[in-house]
Design an enzyme around this catalytic site. Structure first.
Site, PDB file in Angstrom:
ATOM      1  N   ASP A  85       0.852  -1.186   0.000  1.00 33.68           N
ATOM      2  CA  ASP A  85       0.000   0.000   0.000  1.00 33.68           C
ATOM      3  C   ASP A  85       0.895   1.246   0.000  1.00 33.68           C
ATOM      4  O   ASP A  85       2.130   1.145   0.078  1.00 33.68           O
ATOM      5  CB  ASP A  85      -0.847  -0.050   1.285  1.00 33.68           C
ATOM      6  CG  ASP A  85      -2.004   0.935   1.272  1.00 33.68           C
ATOM      7  OD1 ASP A  85      -2.342   1.458   0.199  1.00 33.68           O
ATOM      8  OD2 ASP A  85      -2.574   1.181   2.357  1.00 33.68           O
ATOM      9  N   GLU A 133       2.842   5.366  -3.750  1.00 36.03           N
ATOM     10  CA  GLU A 133       2.833   6.374  -4.850  1.00 36.03           C
ATOM     11  C   GLU A 133       4.133   7.163  -4.945  1.00 36.03           C
ATOM     12  O   GLU A 133       4.423   7.654  -6.036  1.00 36.03           O
ATOM     13  CB  GLU A 133       1.666   7.338  -4.624  1.00 36.03           C
ATOM     14  CG  GLU A 133       0.299   6.707  -4.736  1.00 36.03           C
ATOM     15  CD  GLU A 133      -0.058   5.739  -3.629  1.00 36.03           C
ATOM     16  OE1 GLU A 133       0.405   5.960  -2.493  1.00 36.03           O
ATOM     17  OE2 GLU A 133      -0.764   4.777  -3.909  1.00 36.03           O
ATOM     18  N   ASP A 157      -9.049   3.779  -1.990  1.00 40.83           N
ATOM     19  CA  ASP A 157     -10.004   4.185  -0.956  1.00 40.83           C
ATOM     20  C   ASP A 157     -11.255   4.788  -1.575  1.00 40.83           C
ATOM     21  O   ASP A 157     -11.349   6.000  -1.785  1.00 40.83           O
ATOM     22  CB  ASP A 157      -9.346   5.192  -0.002  1.00 40.83           C
ATOM     23  CG  ASP A 157      -8.170   4.576   0.738  1.00 40.83           C
ATOM     24  OD1 ASP A 157      -7.965   3.350   0.626  1.00 40.83           O
ATOM     25  OD2 ASP A 157      -7.444   5.323   1.428  1.00 40.83           O
TER      26      ASP A 157
END
Ligand SMILES: *[C@@H]1O[C@H](CO)[C@@H](O)[C@H](O)[C@H]1NC(C)=O
Ligand SMILES: *[C@@H]1O[C@H](CO)[C@@H](O)[C@H](O)[C@H]1NC(C)=O
Ligand SMILES: *[C@@H]1O[C@H](CO)[C@@H](O)[C@H](O)[C@H]1NC(C)=O
Ligand SMILES: *[C@@H]1O[C@H](CO)[C@@H](O)[C@H](O)[C@H]1NC(C)=O
Ligand SMILES: *[C@@H]1O[C@H](CO)[C@@H](O)[C@H](O)[C@H]1NC(C)=O
Length: 870
Positions: free
Chosen positions: A418, A421, A550
């Site tokens: 997760d 980025e 999300d």
């Protein structure tokens, strides 16, 4: 507007000057069938950003019959290495053998790729910019076409890229619940679809920050990127599926997932203790709802440190027992890992023995700040962190060792990466922890606030301040203006191994981490890896899967999930899904009951929600439990078909979840449909997406369709059909002309599915035409698929034939039943079967309305047979 913003806004106007180039020294190189030439700025142009670039190289390579590669480069520019994003293989075809033509003008320079019907695939405008930190390429487009692709973005308008829109590509930790802004991934690929169903596409192989503008009349599209080179691929199609396949010939096809990963996954953020997770697994069992994989989010970690377990609430010994128990029950375990490794301060007694930090420092694997001397410090969940540099030669060993030692504690089956980025709770060129006593706070409510001291030591740094401001974060800020590219991530001036700038490689981070993690898992476990990653880039599908991030527990987000999942199929990532019932906010009975009717048919199927939100496991409500039993029950029955699709995606570049237009491009009525989807070209899912609705208007392309739950048929002339749909009911229809291999009902895990008997469901078309289908079976986990069964099925209105194309895998399942839908207009008198060329024997059957049901005895999945009835 700050002073800095003002300066940037002023600078941003400068790039609007005209730039034209002249092409000289052109020639066709016959040895590699490449056209080359030299580009020089026209004397009339004043290209502000072409400071040091007086000469550019142009080349056109015929990659295949359908695919051209156009490069405009200059030495020492950043180019994406081929080990990260492949460039397929060039056939060295002569342009005369291609299904497109290439034309150019020398002064000013333009080029055009045209298909053999004369339709323009790509036609560059006279304006071309190639500056140090600004490149611009514009093509004209057929203005009546619809444009798809260009992500990652939750578009409030749905699947079609709206005219007059800008798509910004800069990987960012922003919830998918935020519509119309740049999200976790960059995919500079589009498909242009004409009303008659002809499709072409293009891919700009460039990892720099980018804006892609689609003109308001739809007649042109502009790529504006902050660096790198122009490395453009065009695809002639002419069908949408062929465009996607041609794209994947370049970037690579999706990796084959382990079979178990197609089972249902349950996760949440906010378990206070291990017992919560155990109760959830038990809850599924008690409610007889299929569950294959139990997940843990960051709750399990000790102070949010990677590779640790909280000693009080998730003791390692108990986690191990939990995982062993799951394995005993044929279930799996997947935990989360974030990239940020705690940057240990000498004053912290509590972290002195944290191996990930110390070994990372001694192996020198962390991303460095702009000085290239010290590891860059950011802040994520654990507090101050350093980030592994996936370009570093020690990165694979570092990461594999960390995962291996952790896997020795409790044997997780897959990994969830997760925040890649990369997400950073601070913004700044250089950050320090000047208050180690209070930073981190170790409190969930304050942990996400930056507690580091960050300064821009080198405020003039061009990498951190490109004059052209891409639309990063645009529309989300209070003043709706873009944020600088350094906003809440690693700054663009940070250094990777080999003197690489974060500026150029930012968008590659998620895919690089996914690749290193997937390789690590294969070497640790010796089996096919399952890696779920939030950030992605073209080529990501070769290594890993993706969820849409999300989202929120709203009906709008439920609708959006269909679009995002189908977009990612176009991007070459077949294993995709959205958090079922919604991640952010409290879900509710009605929404959750409807969401599983969508999510059960997405390739990746996981229920997940956030800290503090109301529990939303399906068994919490009777109606939702019933909805889940039915929808997931059907998923587990059609898993053999879904797994076959995953294999076809892997070997052929096909897609698993599809927009209707991808299957029926010639039917223009499908072009705007984005509230239904198809699995392969056989199963149509038509969900209810509205609160309190008990019916849905669904479009059915012309032909016969069979409700997979009731086996009732409907005949469509290519029309909208109203489907009555109670709260617990999903809509899944099998297309006439298809044969579906299905597992027996009642499986609660994928292991059950793999051991169960099979039913072949033959859906006859409305005319007297034939039906066809196929099946792939293997052990579901070998990294190299050496042994497998590949069966092909074909049927007429009076026979079904099963043939083995490949039978190096010995499947022990029986084919116990054949159901023929739509085939029983006349009374059937007799039926025989001939298995493996033996003599014919009679077969028992019953006729129930339109459905003929045959009971087979002693027929194995790998047997060849002919079943005939009259
Ligand atoms: C294409 O040509 C290049 C350069 O001449 C050569 O290296 C390559 O092997 C050729 N590829 C094929 C598939 O023939
Ligand atoms: C093709 O060959 C020419 C001449 O040898 C060379 O300059 C060019 O780089 C080659 N292009 C590719 C793509 O191999
Ligand atoms: C190229 O065109 C030929 C002739 O029209 C056709 O047979 C072939 O399938 C086409 N190839 C591709 C890759 O579309
Ligand atoms: C893209 O469109 C926006 C308006 O949405 C405009 O401000 C911007 O200048 C355009 N960029 C390019 C490169 O054309
Ligand atoms: C890799 O790690 C070793 C220590 O294990 C270190 O000596 C070496 O310098 C590192 N390699 C690089 C390129 O930093």
């Amino acid at each position: 507007m700050t002073f800095q913003r003002l300066i940037l806004a002023f600078l941003a106007t400068l790039y609007l000057v005209n730039a034209e180039f002249d092409l000289t020294n052109t020639k066709w190189n016959t040895d590699n069938d490449t056209f080359t030439g030299t580009l020089k700025p026209s004397t009339s142009s004043s290209n502000t950003y072409s400071i040091d670039l007086n000469e550019l190289q142009f080349s056109l390579t015929v990659m295949s019959e359908s695919t051209s590669r156009i490069k405009i480069t200059s030495p020492s520019r950043y180019e994406i290495p081929e080990y990260i994003v492949g460039v397929g293989g060039s056939d060295n075809l002569s342009i005369d053998d291609a299904n497109f033509t290439f034309d150019y003008t020398e002064s000013p320079f333009t080029f055009t790729i045209t298909d053999l019907d004369g339709s323009t695939i790509f036609s560059s405008s006279e304006q071309l910019y190639f500056g140090d930190q600004y490149l611009e390429l514009t093509t004209s487009l057929e203005e009546n076409n619809k444009l798809f692709g260009l992500g990652e973005k939750s578009r409030s308008t749905g699947s079609v890229v709206p005219k007059g829109s800008k798509t910004t590509m800069w990987a960012r930790d922003m919830a998918a619940a935020e519509f119309d802004t740049n999200l976790y991934a960059s995919h500079p690929f589009y498909i242009s679809l004409s009303s008659s169903g002809n499709a072409n596409g293009a891919f700009l192989r460039n990892s720099n920050g980018m804006d892609v503008n689609y003109s308001s009349s739809g007649d042109s599209l502009t790529f504006a990127t902050l660096g790198g080179v122009i490395d453009l691929f065009t695809f002639t199609g002419p069908t949408p599926k062929e465009v996607v396949k041609q794209y994947q010939e370049i970037i690579g096809t999706p990796t084959l997932q382990p079979y178990w990963a197609l089972g249902f996954h349950q996760c949440r953020y906010g378990y206070s203790k291990l017992q919560d997770a155990k109760d959830v697994v038990q809850g599924y069992k008690d409610a007889s709802i299929p569950l294959d994989i139990a997940w843990l989010d960051i709750d399990y970690m000790n102070l949010w440190l990677d590779f640790t377990y909280d000693e009080v609430n998730f003791p390692a010994e108990e986690v191990k027992d939990f995982v062993d128990q799951l394995h005993d029950n044929n279930q799996k375990f997947v935990p989360i890992v974030d990239p940020g490794i705690l940057a240990v301060d000498p004053s912290w007694d509590w972290a002195q023995d944290y191996d990930a930090y110390h070994s990372g420092i001694s192996m020198d694997v962390f991303v460095k700040d702009f000085t290239n001397e010290k590891p860059y410090m950011g802040q994520v969940w654990p507090g101050p962190v350093h980030f592994p540099d996936w370009f570093h030669p020690n990165a694979t060993e570092f990461w594999t060792t960390q995962l291996k030692n952790w896997h020795d504690v409790a044997e997780f089956d897959g990994v969830w990466v997760d925040m890649n980025e990369v997400s950073n709770f601070c913004t700044g060129q250089v950050c320090e922890n000047s208050d180690p006593e209070n930073c981190p706070t170790h409190q969930v409510d304050t942990q996400t606030q930056c507690c580091l001291s960050c300064t821009d030591v080198d405020p003039e740094n061009a990498l951190d301040n490109p004059s052209f401001l891409i639309g990063n974060d645009e529309g989300i800020n209070d003043d709706k203006s873009p944020s600088p590219i350094n906003f809440k991530t690693i700054p663009a001036s940070a250094k990777h191994y080999g003197d690489l700038d974060e500026y150029n490689v930012h968008n590659l981070h998620g895919t690089m981490e996914a690749k290193v993690t997937s390789d690590a898992m294969e070497s640790i476990r010796g089996t096919r890896s399952f890696v779920l990653s939030r950030s992605s880039f073209p080529g990501h599908g070769n290594h890993a899967s993706h969820w849409t991030g999300d989202n929120a527990a709203t009906w709008e987000d439920l609708k959006m999930s269909i679009v995002t999942v189908n977009d990612f199929a176009l991007f070459g990532i077949s294993m995709v899904g959205a958090d079922i019932c919604g991640f952010i906010g409290d879900s509710n009975e009605e929404l959750c009951a409807r969401w599983i009717q969508v999510g059960a048919f997405h390739p990746f199927s996981r229920n997940h929600n956030t800290f503090g939100a109301a529990p939303q496991e399906f068994y919490r409500w009777d109606s939702v439990a019933e909805s889940a039993r039915r929808a997931l029950g059907m998923r587990y029955q059609i898993l053999p078909f879904m797994y076959t699709l995953m294999w076809k995606a892997n070997i052929n570049g096909e897609t698993v979840s599809n927009y209707l237009w991808s299957v029926f491009p010639e039917d223009e009525a499908t072009h705007g449909v984005d509230k239904q989807f198809m699995l392969g070209d056989s199963v149509l899912i038509s969900p209810v997406l509205q609160d309190q609705a008990r019916d849905v208007d669904a479009y059915f392309p012309a032909g016969k369709w069979y409700n997979l739950f009731t086996l009732e048929s409907l005949e469509s002339a290519g029309e909208v059909v109203n489907l009555a749909t109670e709260l617990e009911e999903a809509n899944a229809h099998l297309r006439g002309g298809k044969i579906l291999p299905m597992a027996a009902s009642g499986s609660l895990t994928t292991v059950d599915v793999q051991q169960n008997d099979f039913t072949l469901v033959v859906a006859l078309p409305s005319d007297e035409g034939d039906s066809s289908g196929e099946l792939f079976v293997d052990d579901g986990e070998s990294i190299v698929v050496a042994n497998f069964l590949h069966m092909v099925y074909s049927a007429t209105s009076s026979s079904l034939t099963s043939k083995a194309v490949e039978s190096s895998f010995d499947a022990s399942n029986a084919v116990s039943t054949v159901k023929v839908l739509g085939g029983a207009e006349a009374k059937v008198q007799s039926a025989t079967i001939q298995v493996n060329g033996d003599s014919k024997s009679n077969v028992d059957f019953v006729q129930e309305g339109e459905v003929l049901i045959f009971t087979l005895v002693d027929v194995g999945l790998g047997d060849e047979f002919v079943l005939e009835w009259s």
